[in-house]
Design a protein around this motif. Structure first.
Motif, PDB file in Angstrom:
ATOM      1  N   ALA A 191       6.974  15.938  36.271  1.00  0.00           N
ATOM      2  CA  ALA A 191       7.850  14.846  36.711  1.00  0.00           C
ATOM      3  C   ALA A 191       8.010  13.877  35.545  1.00  0.00           C
ATOM      4  O   ALA A 191       7.020  13.447  34.951  1.00  0.00           O
ATOM      5  CB  ALA A 191       7.259  14.127  37.915  1.00  0.00           C
ATOM      6  N   THR A 192       9.260  13.527  35.225  1.00  0.00           N
ATOM      7  CA  THR A 192       9.547  12.678  34.073  1.00  0.00           C
ATOM      8  C   THR A 192      10.541  11.598  34.466  1.00  0.00           C
ATOM      9  O   THR A 192      11.545  11.877  35.126  1.00  0.00           O
ATOM     10  CB  THR A 192      10.138  13.499  32.910  1.00  0.00           C
ATOM     11  N   TYR A 193      10.250  10.366  34.042  1.00  0.00           N
ATOM     12  CA  TYR A 193      11.127   9.224  34.349  1.00  0.00           C
ATOM     13  C   TYR A 193      11.564   8.567  33.052  1.00  0.00           C
ATOM     14  O   TYR A 193      10.736   8.271  32.182  1.00  0.00           O
ATOM     15  CB  TYR A 193      10.384   8.206  35.213  1.00  0.00           C
ATOM     16  N   LYS A 235      16.720  16.091  40.420  1.00  0.00           N
ATOM     17  CA  LYS A 235      16.497  14.697  40.047  1.00  0.00           C
ATOM     18  C   LYS A 235      16.515  13.859  41.304  1.00  0.00           C
ATOM     19  O   LYS A 235      17.467  13.914  42.093  1.00  0.00           O
ATOM     20  CB  LYS A 235      17.570  14.228  39.062  1.00  0.00           C
ATOM     21  N   LYS A 244      14.666  22.882  39.377  1.00  0.00           N
ATOM     22  CA  LYS A 244      14.707  21.522  38.848  1.00  0.00           C
ATOM     23  C   LYS A 244      15.731  20.700  39.616  1.00  0.00           C
ATOM     24  O   LYS A 244      16.746  21.217  40.105  1.00  0.00           O
ATOM     25  CB  LYS A 244      15.020  21.519  37.356  1.00  0.00           C
ATOM     26  N   GLN A 302       9.122  18.680  28.978  1.00  0.00           N
ATOM     27  CA  GLN A 302       8.677  17.291  29.072  1.00  0.00           C
ATOM     28  C   GLN A 302       8.184  16.784  27.723  1.00  0.00           C
ATOM     29  O   GLN A 302       8.470  15.652  27.322  1.00  0.00           O
ATOM     30  CB  GLN A 302       7.573  17.164  30.117  1.00  0.00           C
ATOM     31  N   GLY A 316       5.849  10.364  31.993  1.00  0.00           N
ATOM     32  CA  GLY A 316       5.819  11.607  32.745  1.00  0.00           C
ATOM     33  C   GLY A 316       4.427  12.182  32.876  1.00  0.00           C
ATOM     34  O   GLY A 316       3.486  11.765  32.205  1.00  0.00           O
ATOM     35  N   VAL A 353      13.953  10.302  38.778  1.00  0.00           N
ATOM     36  CA  VAL A 353      12.824  11.100  38.298  1.00  0.00           C
ATOM     37  C   VAL A 353      13.259  12.565  38.179  1.00  0.00           C
ATOM     38  O   VAL A 353      13.729  13.153  39.163  1.00  0.00           O
ATOM     39  CB  VAL A 353      11.608  10.987  39.234  1.00  0.00           C
ATOM     40  N   GLU A 354      13.098  13.130  36.994  1.00  0.00           N
ATOM     41  CA  GLU A 354      13.412  14.536  36.775  1.00  0.00           C
ATOM     42  C   GLU A 354      12.218  15.388  37.193  1.00  0.00           C
ATOM     43  O   GLU A 354      11.102  15.201  36.687  1.00  0.00           O
ATOM     44  CB  GLU A 354      13.735  14.791  35.296  1.00  0.00           C
ATOM     45  N   LEU A 355      12.441  16.322  38.100  1.00  0.00           N
ATOM     46  CA  LEU A 355      11.386  17.200  38.613  1.00  0.00           C
ATOM     47  C   LEU A 355      11.667  18.631  38.186  1.00  0.00           C
ATOM     48  O   LEU A 355      12.805  19.112  38.315  1.00  0.00           O
ATOM     49  CB  LEU A 355      11.308  17.115  40.137  1.00  0.00           C
ATOM     50  N   GLN A 356      10.643  19.311  37.671  1.00  0.00           N
ATOM     51  CA  GLN A 356      10.758  20.712  37.301  1.00  0.00           C
ATOM     52  C   GLN A 356       9.543  21.475  37.814  1.00  0.00           C
ATOM     53  O   GLN A 356       8.422  20.951  37.791  1.00  0.00           O
ATOM     54  CB  GLN A 356      10.856  20.891  35.778  1.00  0.00           C
TER      55      GLN A 356
END
Length: 249
Positions: A205-207, A169, A167, A124, A215, A173-176
């Motif tokens: 979590a990153t958008y 999406k 991980k 992130q 994020g 939103v990317e979730l890891q």
């Protein structure tokens, strides 16, 4: 031909078709070096300059995928660090085995955020420009490699052993998430291996929307055992990131 040679020949015969299929196995790497010049001036005068050829995170690896049908694939990778300037030996970067489908990617092994492996807080930070490359751990922000006994702004773990990563999406939103068993990896003094003696859990979590990146992440240590390598680490870390790329003007 003796039995050992026959066994080796058969082994190579069976392995050759697998590696010959370039559609599912890839051998890759990079050689990255820098030539530095350093000079020092002191009150006594100029001490002259020195040249140094340095390696900058060179690596080689192998990765592959196997279609299992129904949109599901098996994946694997081994990646190694190399010192290209002096050929000083090989180190471990990541090694994992996992599954990939429409629901996301699940992997197990040594992970560092490269290829399909997972390093939530570290990855992130790299998305917002806080990490220059995947060459090693980023221990602190604005403090160099300060001792953990001092104030640590943020401790991010890039590369860790014995871990499970996931991980996906969802709605942009990317979730890891990663759960690592940070205890001892070897048996000593006739005591059982206690990999779960120290546990580390990370989620992020990153958008991203155009030039904007937002994020948040959380890292937690559960120190059940006595592991001196992580005993002084923060018990809980909260991370928030935001960036906007204005481009050139």
């Amino acid at each position: 031909m003796n039995k050992k040679l026959v066994a080796a020949a058969l082994g190579l015969a069976f392995a050759a078709p697998v590696f010959a299929d370039s559609s599912n196995v890839t051998l890759y790497g990079r050689v990255h070096q820098a030539l530095d010049h350093q000079s020092t001036s002191t009150p006594a005068g100029d001490t002259g300059g020195n040249f140094a050829l340095e390696d900058v995170s060179s690596r080689f690896g192998i990765r592959g995928t196997e279609d299992l049908g129904g949109g599901l694939s098996a994946i694997f990778a081994f990646e190694f660090s190399v010192a290209a300037d002096a050929n000083a030996g090989v180190g471990g970067r990541h090694s994992y085995l996992g599954l990939k489908g429409s629901w996301g990617t699940l992997v197990a092994g040594k992970q560092d955020g490269g290829n399909e492996s997972v390093a939530p807080l570290y990855t992130q930070a790299s998305l917002t420009g806080g990490v220059s490359n995947q060459g090693g751990p980023l221990t602190t922000i604005g403090g160099g490699m300060a001792s953990l006994s001092n104030t640590v702004a943020i401790s991010r773990t890039q590369r860790t052993d014995n871990s499970f990563g996931y991980k996906t999406k969802v709605a942009g939103v990317e979730l890891q998430a990663r759960h690592a068993l940070r205890g001892t990896n070897d048996q000593a003094n006739n005591t059982p291996v206690k990999e779960n003696g120290v546990r580390e859990t990370e989620v992020a979590a990153t958008y991203k929307a155009g030039a904007l990146t937002l994020g948040g992440g959380l890292q937690m240590f559960d120190q059940q055992g006595n592991d001196p390598t992580v005993a002084a680490s923060p018990e809980r870390t909260v991370q928030g990131v935001a960036s906007y790329n204005f481009g050139s003007f």
